[in-house]
Design a protein around this motif. Sequence first.
Motif, PDB file in Angstrom:
ATOM      1  N   THR A 178       2.635 -23.330  84.709  1.00 44.38           N
ATOM      2  CA  THR A 178       1.514 -24.273  84.652  1.00 44.38           C
ATOM      3  C   THR A 178       1.842 -25.562  85.395  1.00 44.38           C
ATOM      4  OG1 THR A 178       0.826 -23.377  82.497  1.00 44.38           O
ATOM      5  CG2 THR A 178      -0.025 -25.539  83.114  1.00 44.38           C
ATOM      6  N   TYR A 179       3.045 -26.064  85.181  1.00 44.08           N
ATOM      7  CA  TYR A 179       3.479 -27.294  85.852  1.00 44.08           C
ATOM      8  C   TYR A 179       3.532 -27.104  87.364  1.00 44.08           C
ATOM      9  CZ  TYR A 179       6.275 -31.516  86.693  1.00 44.08           C
ATOM     10  OH  TYR A 179       6.730 -32.731  87.137  1.00 44.08           O
ATOM     11  N   THR A 183       1.211 -29.069  90.034  1.00 46.51           N
ATOM     12  CA  THR A 183       1.888 -29.872  91.055  1.00 46.51           C
ATOM     13  C   THR A 183       1.487 -29.445  92.461  1.00 46.51           C
ATOM     14  OG1 THR A 183       3.785 -30.160  89.577  1.00 46.51           O
ATOM     15  CG2 THR A 183       4.136 -30.624  91.914  1.00 46.51           C
TER      16      THR A 183
END
Length: 323
Positions: A178-179, A183
């Motif tokens: 998810t990060y 990003t």
Amino acid sequence: MVNCTLFPNNADHCEAIIDIRVSVGALSILGCTFVLVIMWIFRKYQFFVQRLIIALTVAALMDSLAYSLGTVHTEPEPMCVFQAFWMQYFDWAVLLWVCCIAFNLFWNVIKLKRTEHFEKFYHLISWGVSLVMALIPIRSYGPAGAWCWIEEGQTVLRFATYYGPLFILITALFIMYTYIIVTVNRQVRRWAGTYNPETERNKALLKEDIRPLKAYPFIYLALSIFPLANRIQNAVNGDQDAIFALWVLTAVCSPLQGLLNSIAFTMDKETASRLNMTQIRIALQSRRSNRVVEDYPSGMRSGGDDEEESVDSPEDGSLLPVA
């Protein structure tokens, strides 16, 4: 008639689960074989990112072979123990290669560094740890529902050597993935309408190193939902209170990794653009003449120690100055 302890009063359920498992496993074998053949034809194995996909494909191929064994065992016979060991080893190998790919994406996206020097460690972790985790329950392999694995009643061992670590790693994968996606999307928006050499170099990284890999962690996460739920249900209620629908979903999802990986591989733009008879014929001719056809920018190649790094890459491997 199948002699199955999972559904002792309804052998048709067992036969259906076995047929599904074997059929999906066979499709995954075909998908993995296709990926490896295309990798060979177009010499994609010369590139680090593609070698990560090859390693995951080999693990998924071997795992699919175990799921394709159609016999149901009621005793811990040698073939049953072999299937259980084989499945435990390559289930772990697939999981760890997915983790290595996710880590590689994280290092590329967040740290903005090259990762080719991690390759040998990826192999050591993925194949070595898998062997250790397959050897720990070696005396407890036997019939485990619709196939052989850690025997019924060994709930603690099942969760200690697979589902406990799996749950932890899946949670970490979900957070990391998810990060990474957030990003990447933020970086793409920030780069819109700008131009400078550093930005262009990072766009190339996003295109060549990140885009081909980002689908594989998601596929693994999606396919892990029902098998994990099924084993939790087995642990809570026992294998004798199995839910047929949940076993069917497990039989579909468990061997499906190789097939979905092959679909993701063919959907990559660079790969898809070459899947035609003209490109394949040119690639085969180049192999016969021992001539390499460049598919990627020279800076993306990482085939051995004698190859030089891209001249515009900083010595410490970073791609952008850290503020």
